[in-house]
Design an enzyme around this catalytic site. Structure first.
Site, PDB file in Angstrom:
ATOM      1  N   UNK A 245       0.878  -1.264   0.065  1.00 51.40           N
ATOM      2  CA  UNK A 245      -0.009  -0.007   0.111  1.00 51.40           C
ATOM      3  C   UNK A 245       0.799   1.184  -0.055  1.00 51.40           C
ATOM      4  O   UNK A 245       0.260   2.499  -0.129  1.00 51.40           O
ATOM      5  CB  UNK A 245      -1.108   0.007   1.240  1.00 51.40           C
TER       6      UNK A 245
ATOM      7  N   ASP B  51     -12.069  -3.689   1.494  1.00 56.66           N
ATOM      8  CA  ASP B  51     -13.033  -2.546   1.400  1.00 56.66           C
ATOM      9  C   ASP B  51     -14.553  -2.999   1.439  1.00 56.66           C
ATOM     10  O   ASP B  51     -15.263  -1.924   1.708  1.00 56.66           O
ATOM     11  CB  ASP B  51     -12.556  -1.750   0.157  1.00 56.66           C
ATOM     12  CG  ASP B  51     -11.286  -0.976   0.463  1.00 56.66           C
ATOM     13  OD1 ASP B  51     -10.959  -0.677   1.381  1.00 56.66           O
ATOM     14  OD2 ASP B  51     -10.686  -0.578  -0.662  1.00 56.66           O
TER      15      ASP B  51
ATOM     16  N   HIS C 172      -8.214  -9.253 -15.654  1.00 55.80           N
ATOM     17  CA  HIS C 172      -7.442  -8.581 -16.751  1.00 55.80           C
ATOM     18  C   HIS C 172      -5.772  -8.549 -16.304  1.00 55.80           C
ATOM     19  O   HIS C 172      -5.479  -8.444 -15.263  1.00 55.80           O
ATOM     20  CB  HIS C 172      -7.762  -7.099 -16.970  1.00 55.80           C
ATOM     21  CG  HIS C 172      -7.321  -6.365 -18.048  1.00 55.80           C
ATOM     22  ND1 HIS C 172      -7.555  -6.634 -19.314  1.00 55.80           N
ATOM     23  CD2 HIS C 172      -6.355  -5.309 -18.027  1.00 55.80           C
ATOM     24  CE1 HIS C 172      -6.824  -5.697 -20.200  1.00 55.80           C
ATOM     25  NE2 HIS C 172      -6.169  -4.907 -19.368  1.00 55.80           N
TER      26      HIS C 172
END
Length: 349
Positions: free
Chosen positions: A19, A92, A141
């Site tokens: 992060u 989240d 992806h």
């Protein structure tokens, strides 16, 4: 992992780890200012837009939570890195109060010289974590990229009354944190070259404890803490949490500040629970842990809880084998910021 006779270290392929690779909050605000406007978010079905842990959209009596989180390696083991990335990506949704994750789109950046079997190990760790938390990769992806990246776009569903945001903090609330701080510093310790280890006054046993504790924290799902919160609320027959977020790249003070700003209150942080030895090591490494801004990867939930129910909440968290630190309180209305107490206490775990 090895490439031929060459040992591959994922963390040596990037300049910023976990992060810590995220854009600082002030720069992020400037980036989107005026591009996505308040008018763009006027649709009555958009319950939560920018500025929270996930967007919340109302559809057919349910709410859909959408979030995306991608970052660079923080450990060299690709399988563990995959688990950390999945823990961070799914967090989240839990930080919005929702337990049901209906699918994850995996996003992977692959350097040209990184062997595909290393990438497969990252994806395997990612998917194993998803399975453990009642969800799965449903697509994704991949791109060629100078730095290795892994993360996901995550979708959760639930009822509107289950949603918790950063904006509900009330005066008198206590702040409960469900994981210790210090992952940035702990993992920096793991990257110290062999020739410099003697410069740090730390035993091999301590080093192993610090690194393993950080990995344990970063691979423990916040789902368990949220389930404990819901169980505590069932037990008392009332809502306990007024607001909720998770602690990641902006540190405990940065994320507390977001809650305070969104709720127009003054939050005082009076306790910093840290992984053993990380407070002193953070000074050595130049990290802002003791200032409240140490970047955490897959950190804990920060629950703004009604004071009268805090013991019930702490009890259920501990039963679920979660940490439960009372780290601060909401002092008064107005100001819209979070501060460290003048006599902030630091404890080591």
């Amino acid at each position: 992992m090895e490439r031929g006779n060459e040992k591959i270290k994922l963390t040596e392929l990037v300049k910023l780890h976990g992060u810590a690779c995220k854009l600082p909050s002030t720069e992020l605000e400037f980036l989107v200012k005026g591009i996505v406007t308040d008018d763009d978010l006027l649709d009555k079905n958009i319950l939560v837009g920018l500025g929270d842990d996930a967007s919340i959209i109302k559809r057919n009596g349910l709410v859909i939570a959408k979030t995306v989180d991608v970052f660079t390696p923080i450990v060299d083991d690709p399988y563990i890195q995959g688990k950390i990335a999945a823990c961070n990506s799914t967090s989240d949704i839990y930080a919005m109060g929702l337990l049901d994750i209906v699918g994850v789109l995996a996003i992977v950046g692959i350097p040209e010289k990184l062997p595909i079997h290393v990438v497969r190990e990252m994806l395997k760790g990612f998917q194993d974590f998803c399975r453990e938390n009642k969800t799965t990769i449903v697509g994704g992806h991949t791109i060629l990229n100078p730095w290795p990246l892994i993360g996901g776009a995550v979708t959760g569903v639930g009822r509107e009354e289950e949603v918790l945001t950063k904006a509900g903090v009330k005066v008198g609330d206590v702040l409960i944190l469900t994981k210790p701080l210090g992952t940035q510093t702990a993992m920096a310790l793991s990257r110290i070259p062999e020739e410099f280890k003697d410069l740090i006054s730390i035993t091999e046993e301590e080093r192993d404890y610090i690194i393993n504790k950080a990995i344990e924290i970063m691979t423990t799902s916040n789902r368990y803490a949220l389930k404990a919160l819901r169980k505590a609320e069932e037990r008392v027959g009332d809502k306990i949490a007024n607001a909720l977020t998770d602690i990641t790249g902006f540190g405990i003070l940065g994320h507390s500040n977001e809650m305070a700003k969104n709720s127009n209150v003054l939050i005082e942080i009076n306790l910093l629970p840290c992984i053993k030895r990380t407070p002193e090591l953070s000074r050595l490494f130049g990290h802002a842990l003791l200032d409240g801004y140490g970047a955490e990867t897959a950190g804990g939930l920060l629950i703004s809880a009604k004071e009268e129910y805090k013991d019930n909440l702490i009890d259920e968290l501990e039963k679920a084998k979660c940490y439960a630190f009372e780290v601060g309180r909401v002092v008064k209305k107005g100001e819209g910021k979070a501060v460290l107490s003048k006599d902030v206490k630091v404890i080591e775990i």
